[in-house]
Design an enzyme around this catalytic site. Structure first.
Site, PDB file in Angstrom:
ATOM      1  N   GLN A 317       0.883  -1.206   0.132  1.00 34.10           N
ATOM      2  CA  GLN A 317       0.038  -0.117   0.195  1.00 34.10           C
ATOM      3  C   GLN A 317       0.859   1.367  -0.035  1.00 34.10           C
ATOM      4  O   GLN A 317       1.624   1.651   0.867  1.00 34.10           O
ATOM      5  CB  GLN A 317      -1.017   0.114   1.188  1.00 34.10           C
ATOM      6  CG  GLN A 317      -1.993  -1.074   1.382  1.00 34.10           C
ATOM      7  CD  GLN A 317      -1.672  -2.254   2.364  1.00 34.10           C
ATOM      8  OE1 GLN A 317      -0.310  -2.686   2.174  1.00 34.10           O
ATOM      9  NE2 GLN A 317      -2.454  -2.753   2.992  1.00 34.10           N
ATOM     10  N   GLN A 339      -0.055  -0.575  -5.762  1.00 31.94           N
ATOM     11  CA  GLN A 339      -1.266  -0.867  -4.896  1.00 31.94           C
ATOM     12  C   GLN A 339      -1.566   0.387  -4.256  1.00 31.94           C
ATOM     13  O   GLN A 339      -0.901   1.175  -3.889  1.00 31.94           O
ATOM     14  CB  GLN A 339      -0.622  -1.786  -3.942  1.00 31.94           C
ATOM     15  CG  GLN A 339      -1.826  -2.509  -3.049  1.00 31.94           C
ATOM     16  CD  GLN A 339      -1.451  -3.345  -1.931  1.00 31.94           C
ATOM     17  OE1 GLN A 339      -0.622  -4.182  -2.423  1.00 31.94           O
ATOM     18  NE2 GLN A 339      -2.079  -3.749  -1.213  1.00 31.94           N
ATOM     19  N   ASP A 340      -2.997   0.816  -4.129  1.00 34.78           N
ATOM     20  CA  ASP A 340      -3.798   1.559  -3.722  1.00 34.78           C
ATOM     21  C   ASP A 340      -3.074   3.276  -4.182  1.00 34.78           C
ATOM     22  O   ASP A 340      -3.071   4.060  -3.355  1.00 34.78           O
ATOM     23  CB  ASP A 340      -3.442   1.536  -2.071  1.00 34.78           C
ATOM     24  CG  ASP A 340      -4.154   0.631  -1.472  1.00 34.78           C
ATOM     25  OD1 ASP A 340      -4.825  -0.475  -2.322  1.00 34.78           O
ATOM     26  OD2 ASP A 340      -4.105   0.254  -0.236  1.00 34.78           O
ATOM     27  N   ASP A 361      -6.080  -2.799  -6.275  1.00 35.35           N
ATOM     28  CA  ASP A 361      -7.248  -1.986  -5.684  1.00 35.35           C
ATOM     29  C   ASP A 361      -6.751  -0.601  -6.029  1.00 35.35           C
ATOM     30  O   ASP A 361      -6.685   0.243  -5.103  1.00 35.35           O
ATOM     31  CB  ASP A 361      -6.931  -2.213  -3.942  1.00 35.35           C
ATOM     32  CG  ASP A 361      -7.446  -3.691  -3.910  1.00 35.35           C
ATOM     33  OD1 ASP A 361      -7.871  -4.428  -4.498  1.00 35.35           O
ATOM     34  OD2 ASP A 361      -7.078  -4.063  -2.725  1.00 35.35           O
ATOM     35  N   ARG A 429     -12.902  -5.611  -6.493  1.00 39.95           N
ATOM     36  CA  ARG A 429     -13.327  -6.663  -5.599  1.00 39.95           C
ATOM     37  C   ARG A 429     -13.807  -5.975  -4.336  1.00 39.95           C
ATOM     38  O   ARG A 429     -13.690  -4.842  -3.922  1.00 39.95           O
ATOM     39  CB  ARG A 429     -12.158  -7.602  -5.070  1.00 39.95           C
ATOM     40  CG  ARG A 429     -10.988  -6.622  -4.568  1.00 39.95           C
ATOM     41  CD  ARG A 429      -9.714  -7.504  -4.415  1.00 39.95           C
ATOM     42  NE  ARG A 429      -8.560  -7.093  -3.875  1.00 39.95           N
ATOM     43  CZ  ARG A 429      -8.012  -7.526  -2.838  1.00 39.95           C
ATOM     44  NH1 ARG A 429      -7.818  -8.825  -2.624  1.00 39.95           N
ATOM     45  NH2 ARG A 429      -6.637  -6.941  -2.363  1.00 39.95           N
TER      46      ARG A 429
END
Length: 523
Positions: A317, A339-340, A361, A429
């Site tokens: 993250q 990520q993120d 994500d 998701r």
């Protein structure tokens, strides 16, 4: 004497009837909440006999009771000495203190009877997101602190706010509820909440900035953070304040605090003006605090800038930009990470003509947000990882939040395109139980797996989420092989799809035109 007695018994009768009616209002309202016992215990400490038996009055009572809890939790947390705890606990604790302060601010805003239903549900949804983020911070850093014993958890603020969302919904559904009707003629390219002056700023090729930032010393300041700090003393009131950031790479962590309202940051273009950083969870930051650029102050606008986090996929993250700014607009901007990447944290947001790059994500959070005419690029992830474009974080069915991607492109970035056959990519998701994401009239590339969507963990949220697709095109847009979850929908109705457009989903017609950002109100 008889007259006095009559007056006395009339007073007693009036008091008993008021108490009865108030108790009835309490019972009706608390019965509609997900946590009725908590609701009853909170309002029973207040003298309901002094309250009118109206749902709106009960709404105010419930908000004030929750506000008192949040203020008490913040006071107790502020007085606790955590110096003996590890650095990870200190980092998560600092986040929680700030988030609790914001929750108090959102509850105070929601007290206004003049605010619309959309306003109050937005602010209460933000308060709920704050509580969830506080909890998540301790978990993701594997803090040694026993979080349930903290004042942030023990005062049950999350459940109290969930009750408020239900009460607030009932209050505006009741006769006399002031649900604001939205209207927009559809001709403007920006939602209506963007003022004429801001619209001009966004569309103008030349802007008279209040402050100029330049690395070479040709401006007022050499860093964005210095200019942002100086804006507090150089502006009058909360009128629009413009900071122009000349081309260059600015390696700094920038924060636009809640007190800094209506700031506008203008750069020289995507990949010309770049704000970059590398904070990440692996190196000890919470996801919330890892953002290279974080904005909380309402009415924020950014144009022609790249926001970047260079930590790389191995650091997990690592946020490029976090926005918790209500009625914020990002126009012709780029967001780069893995990520993120883009934390659409909370409240109402609009992204137009933007590029977003990431892996896992990489558009996530609990805002009510619309992406329009944007390019969304999945990058090459770590070996063994799967790409997920979105991870929406709605935790309560009464929140008005969700991610809407409209008239955009979802494609493979160049590094993924070369190895696309060996990497599975999905539209999203369910990060939280009531996760909500819709894709409307968007070109979906061949990178997206036929199933379209990915489980978070087993059957978690598959019945309670809302994922929808409407009139999408491209090699990855076929819905014939999509997941069969109860919460997944192939939308065939224009009226259903229209609920997630700029005009309806983020009340865009009431605020975006003021910024000058082009937009389409409907489908």
């Amino acid at each position: 004497m008889a007259a006095a007695a009559s007056k006395f018994y009339s007073s007693i009768f009036f008091f008993m009837m008021t108490l009865l009616l108030s108790s009835t209002a309490k019972a009706l309202s608390c019965s509609q909440t997900p946590y009725p016992e908590l609701c009853n215990s909170m309002v029973s400490t207040t003298n309901l006999a002094k309250e009118n038996a109206q749902v709106g009055d009960f709404r105010e009572l419930a908000i004030r009771a929750t506000l008192a809890r949040a203020e008490l939790a913040h006071q107790i947390a502020s007085e606790i000495d955590i110096s003996a705890y590890d650095e990870l606990t200190k980092a998560a604790w600092a986040d929680c203190l700030e988030l609790c302060e914001d929750t108090i601010a959102q509850l105070n805003r929601s007290l206004s009877l003049a605010c619309s239903h959309d306003d109050s549900q937005t602010w209460l949804s933000a308060a709920l997101a704050n509580q969830q983020t506080c909890r998540d911070g301790f978990a993701e850093l594997n803090s040694s602190f026993h979080f349930p014993s903290s004042p942030f958890q023990s005062h049950n603020i999350s459940n109290a706010v969930s009750n408020l969302l239900a009460i607030n919904k009932a209050a505006y559904a009741a006769p006399g509820g002031n649900r604001k009707l939205l209207s927009n003629d559809g001709r403007s390219r920006f939602p209506a909440w963007v003022s004429a002056a801001d619209r001009k700023l966004l569309q103008s090729s030349t802007v008279n900035a209040n402050l100029v930032v330049a690395k070479d010393g040709s401006g007022n300041y050499k860093t964005i953070s210095e200019a942002v700090a100086a804006s507090a003393s150089k502006r009058s009131g909360t009128s629009r304040f413009v900071i122009y950031v000349k081309a260059g790479t600015y390696n700094e962590q920038v924060e636009i605090k809640s007190s800094m309202k209506n700031l506008m940051i203008i750069g020289d273009g995507i990949d010309k003006t770049v704000v970059t950083g590398s904070k990440n969870v692996v190196d000890g930051s919470t996801t919330f605090r890892s953002a290279t650029f974080a904005v909380v102050g309402g009415g924020f606008i950014a144009r022609d800038i790249t926001f970047e986090n260079t930590a790389g996929p191995q650091k997990h993250q690592a946020v490029a930009l976090r926005s918790g700014s209500d009625l914020s607009v990002f126009y012709r901007c780029s967001f780069k990470g893995y990520q993120d990447t883009l934390y659409v944290y909370s409240q109402r947001q609009f992204y137009r003509n933007c590029d977003v790059y990431g892996t896992v994500d990489f558009i996530f959070g609990d805002a009510a947000v619309v992406f329009q005419n944007c390019n969304i690029y999945a990058r090459k992830p770590l070996s063994g990882q799967q790409n997920t474009v979105t991870a929406q974080g709605r935790t309560d069915p009464n929140e008005n939040t969700g991610i809407s991607i409209h008239d955009s492109v979802i494609a493979a970035a160049s590094d993924l395109a070369a190895v696309q056959s060996s990497v599975k990519s999905y539209l999203g998701r369910p990060w939280k139980q009531y996760s909500r994401t819709v894709i409307l009239k968007t070109n979906i590339g061949s990178l997206i797996a036929p199933a379209g969507w990915l489980e978070w963990s087993g059957n978690f949220a598959l019945s309670t989420l809302y994922y929808g697709e409407y009139m999408n095109t491209g090699a990855g847009s076929s819905t014939s092989g999509r997941v069969k979850w109860p919460g997944y929908h192939v939308i065939t109705s224009a009226s259903e799809a229209g609920k997630f457009t700029v005009g309806s989903f983020i009340s865009g017609g009431s605020w975006i035109p003021a910024t000058g950002v082009p937009y389409t109100s409907g489908l």
